[in-house]
Design an enzyme around this catalytic site. Structure first.
Site, mmCIF file in Angstrom:
data_model
loop_
_atom_site.group_PDB
_atom_site.id
_atom_site.type_symbol
_atom_site.label_atom_id
_atom_site.label_comp_id
_atom_site.label_asym_id
_atom_site.label_seq_id
_atom_site.Cartn_x
_atom_site.Cartn_y
_atom_site.Cartn_z
ATOM 1 N N CYS A 85 0.846 -1.200 0.000
ATOM 2 C CA CYS A 85 0.000 0.000 0.000
ATOM 3 C C CYS A 85 0.882 1.251 0.000
ATOM 4 C CB CYS A 85 -0.890 0.001 1.236
ATOM 5 S SG CYS A 85 -1.864 1.501 1.431
ATOM 6 N N CYS A 108 -4.040 7.268 -1.658
ATOM 7 C CA CYS A 108 -5.347 7.306 -2.321
ATOM 8 C C CYS A 108 -6.458 7.741 -1.365
ATOM 9 C CB CYS A 108 -5.672 5.960 -2.939
ATOM 10 S SG CYS A 108 -5.777 4.632 -1.753
ATOM 11 N N THR A 128 -4.901 4.998 7.364
ATOM 12 C CA THR A 128 -3.752 4.654 6.530
ATOM 13 C C THR A 128 -2.852 5.862 6.298
ATOM 14 O OG1 THR A 128 -4.950 2.876 5.427
ATOM 15 C CG2 THR A 128 -3.123 3.869 4.214
ATOM 16 N N GLU A 146 -1.117 1.780 9.560
ATOM 17 C CA GLU A 146 -2.342 2.422 10.053
ATOM 18 C C GLU A 146 -2.172 2.888 11.504
ATOM 19 O OE1 GLU A 146 -2.347 -0.097 7.894
ATOM 20 O OE2 GLU A 146 -3.475 0.882 6.302
ATOM 21 N N HIS A 182 -13.199 5.037 -3.102
ATOM 22 C CA HIS A 182 -12.179 4.185 -2.500
ATOM 23 C C HIS A 182 -12.327 2.727 -2.955
ATOM 24 C CE1 HIS A 182 -8.743 4.235 -0.052
ATOM 25 N NE2 HIS A 182 -9.208 3.470 0.915
ATOM 26 N N TYR A 220 -9.596 -0.573 -5.657
ATOM 27 C CA TYR A 220 -8.978 -1.808 -5.199
ATOM 28 C C TYR A 220 -8.591 -2.800 -6.294
ATOM 29 C CZ TYR A 220 -8.792 -1.037 -0.207
ATOM 30 O OH TYR A 220 -8.433 -0.584 1.032
ATOM 31 N N CYS A 258 -4.914 -1.022 -7.266
ATOM 32 C CA CYS A 258 -3.737 -1.235 -6.403
ATOM 33 C C CYS A 258 -3.535 -2.718 -6.106
ATOM 34 C CB CYS A 258 -3.857 -0.426 -5.124
ATOM 35 S SG CYS A 258 -5.260 -0.819 -4.075
ATOM 36 N N GLU A 278 -6.258 -6.383 5.156
ATOM 37 C CA GLU A 278 -6.440 -5.109 4.465
ATOM 38 C C GLU A 278 -7.383 -5.265 3.266
ATOM 39 O OE1 GLU A 278 -3.393 -3.601 1.949
ATOM 40 O OE2 GLU A 278 -3.536 -1.601 2.805
#
Lengths: 123, 486
Positions: free
Chosen positions: B100, B104, B191, B258, B293, B297, B300, B444
């Site tokens: 990660c 974003c 994050t 996080e 968001h 996914y 990424c 995650e």
């Protein structure tokens, strides 16, 4: 696109007594609303008015183009489609001109918008 | 300065004085502490790739506010191309980091807040959108990284924010002053929180009139008085402090790093307050943020899966299994699962639409489908990786034993695979697979951007079941039906 003022002048000069209105659908791949019913209601509204005339959406002389899109993607909100018309009204699912309009009110709002365009040109 | 380099980003963090705790210790500098370095490196790469000729087409954009070239992570989407380039950028960066890269979340928060503040102003005549545009300009001009802080601790889930015994379980306004507001509460699992420049704080759920003090959106610098960060643990996190090879991905780590952010009577000046009590817009903000968001996914995680597939493929060559038909089949399945989530991200971007504010939003239904698929496919990709890798994934001796003068020769001898590939290559690949698929990394994919049930709720809400029923009724000849159902 011709401005509103000149559009009405054209309309008068043309000697026609009818406002030429066309309906164009987005293609209806997965509409969030009942596009057929909405289109039928708009067509009935046009038919009820003597001064309105329903013409094909690919006509080159359209006064008001109603673009009915089934979702917010508004696939038919394209210049190549709208360029044939002097004015256009685009729905996008439960939306019109960027504002949310419940499905049950869409036909009435469209009719009001058409009347507004018509009356503003007549003033 | 419109765009920072990675080095400039790291330098900019050193100039800040945030309060950060980790393992009971106050952390002075995240750029030099081994627990944080991989996360800082991953975020720094978002700066480097935006100016690298190979990636600038995806990772930079032209600001609609200033006309300047900016880092895409600070951009407000203006068309479908922006939405598509966003997920392509995420895949490209994910391929480089295998982890990660955090940026974003604030990016999505800015895009959601941009359109919602416009809608609030339209209804109430407020000036939130004007404020927010000035804020976005500042972020773009300085190339800052705001975190996106949405999730509250929530306390008793059966109670609304205003019904909680402890009011701080949701971030809320405790005082309104002439020049700003004072807020208290906390945001969890944020994050990139400790290596951001500040926090864009948003409400976490739909609100009712009685929750209006909880309907608050604002920005604070990371070192604002009263802001405290408590960094979370990860599986294998002590490896970051004690070794290199055994980390698997020492450069960029795993997941985003996080933290729990506590707001203890934090003052927010008016110019950085973007929602202040307009409770009926809380749901809109949550839904739009979640859409952005969840759109991400397949991008990424697709990029990360590319790295994982590559690691597994290389490992099969190191272990002599690359030609086995069942191995090839499993690798093909991993690729299929990867490209499926990628297709979802592309699809929800292509089906995006303009908001009244003029900015563009991904398709909410397809974005939720994207993320729900990620909660499943990424686990299945990891399961196949574990299957192919073998039990050594869980039992392999450490790098200390590999390098030990007494037993190193045994580790080398018995960890060997095919004769032409060094044993260290095999060990490094297995450690990378471990880092990417064991422990924190998988969780995650499950809970980042919301848990699966959150996606199911949105999918059901937007699934248009009545139309589907009409389609079925027409073919089953139930009642009088039209020739075509639209």
């Amino acid at each position: 696109m011709v401005s509103n003022r000149f559009w009405f002048a054209d309309y008068i000069n043309r000697g026609s007594h009818k406002i030429r209105i066309a309906l164009k659908y987005c293609g209806s791949c997965n509409p969030e609303i009942d596009l057929s019913a909405l289109g039928a209601e708009v067509r009935r509204f046009i038919a009820r008015r003597e001064s309105f005339e329903l013409v094909p959406h690919d006509d080159l002389d359209i006064d008001i183009l109603i673009v009915l899109c089934g979702c917010q993607r508004a696939c038919a909100d394209r210049e190549d489609i709208k360029s044939h018309a002097k004015h256009s009204l685009v729905t996008a699912g439960e939306g019109l001109r960027g504002s949310r309009v419940p499905y049950k009110d869409l036909a009435a709002i469209l009719a009001a918008e058409i009347e507004l365009l018509n009356s503003s040109e007549s003033d | 300065m419109a765009q920072m380099t990675g080095a400039q980003y790291k330098e900019s963090l050193k100039k800040l004085n945030p309060v950060i705790y980790y393992l009971g210790e106050k952390i002075d500098n995240v750029t030099t502490h081994p627990a944080f370095i991989p996360h800082v490196n991953a975020a720094a790469l978002t700066y480097e790739m935006a100016i690298a000729p190979e990636f600038e087409e995806l990772c930079s954009a032209k600001s609609h506010l200033t006309g300047e070239k900016i880092n895409r992570f600070t951009h407000i989407h203006q068309n479908h191309d922006d939405l598509i380039k966003k997920v392509k950028m995420l895949r490209a960066i994910g391929q480089q980091t295998g982890s990660c890269f955090q940026r974003c979340v604030g990016f999505d928060g800015m895009n959601a807040t941009y359109s919602v503040t416009y809608d609030i102003d339209k209804k109430y005549g407020t000036d939130y959108h004007k404020r927010f545009k000035e804020f976005v300009k500042m972020i773009q001009t300085k190339d800052l990284m705001p975190s996106g802080a949405m999730t509250d601790p929530k306390g008793d889930r059966s109670l609304s924010p205003s019904q909680q015994k402890d009011p701080d379980l949701y971030v809320h306004i405790v005082e309104k002053k002439k020049d700003g507001i004072v807020v208290s509460g906390a945001k969890a699992h944020i994050t990139g929180a400790v290596n951001s420049h500040g926090h864009l704080v948003m409400p976490t759920s739909a609100m009712k009139a009685e929750d209006k003090d909880y309907a608050v959106c604002f920005y604070v610098p990371i070192d604002a008085p009263g802001v405290v960060h408590i960094f979370g643990r990860q599986s294998n996190d002590t490896r970051k402090c004690e070794c290199s090879m055994d980390q698997g991905n020492a450069e960029y780590g795993c997941v985003g790093g996080e933290a729990l952010i506590v707001f203890d009577k934090v003052f927010v000046p008016n110019e950085h307050v973007f929602i202040c009590g307009e409770w009926e817009f809380a749901f809109e903000l949550v839904e739009r943020f979640a859409t952005f968001h969840r759109q991400n996914y397949g991008g990424c995680k697709g990029g990360l899966a590319d790295v994982l597939v590559g690691a597994v493929y290389a490992l099969t060559q190191a272990q002599g299994t690359s030609k086995a038909s069942h191995i090839r089949d499993k690798i093909a399945e991993m690729i299929h699962l990867t490209e499926t989530v990628w297709s979802c991200s592309i699809a929800c971007s292509c089906q995006g639409f303009a908001q009244p504010a003029g900015s563009f939003q991904a398709d909410p239904l397809l974005a939720n489908v994207t993320k729900l698929n990620v909660t499943r496919n990424v686990y299945e990709i990891a399961r196949l990786a574990h299957d192919i890798t073998g039990g050594l994934l869980a039992t392999m001796p450490s790098e200390f034993d590999l390098h030990d003068p007494s037993v190193g020769k045994y580790v080398s001898k018995y960890m060997a695979g095919t004769a032409d590939i060094p044993v260290e290559t095999r060990i490094r690949l297995i450690r990378l697979i471990e880092a990417m698929t064991c422990g924190t990394s998988l969780a995650e994919s499950m809970h980042g951007a919301g848990s699966p049930q959150a996606q199911k709720i949105m999918i059901e809400r937007r699934g248009n079941l009545e139309r589907k029923k009409r389609l079925a009724e027409k073919l089953a000849k139930i009642g009088e039906q039209p020739f075509l159902v639209c």
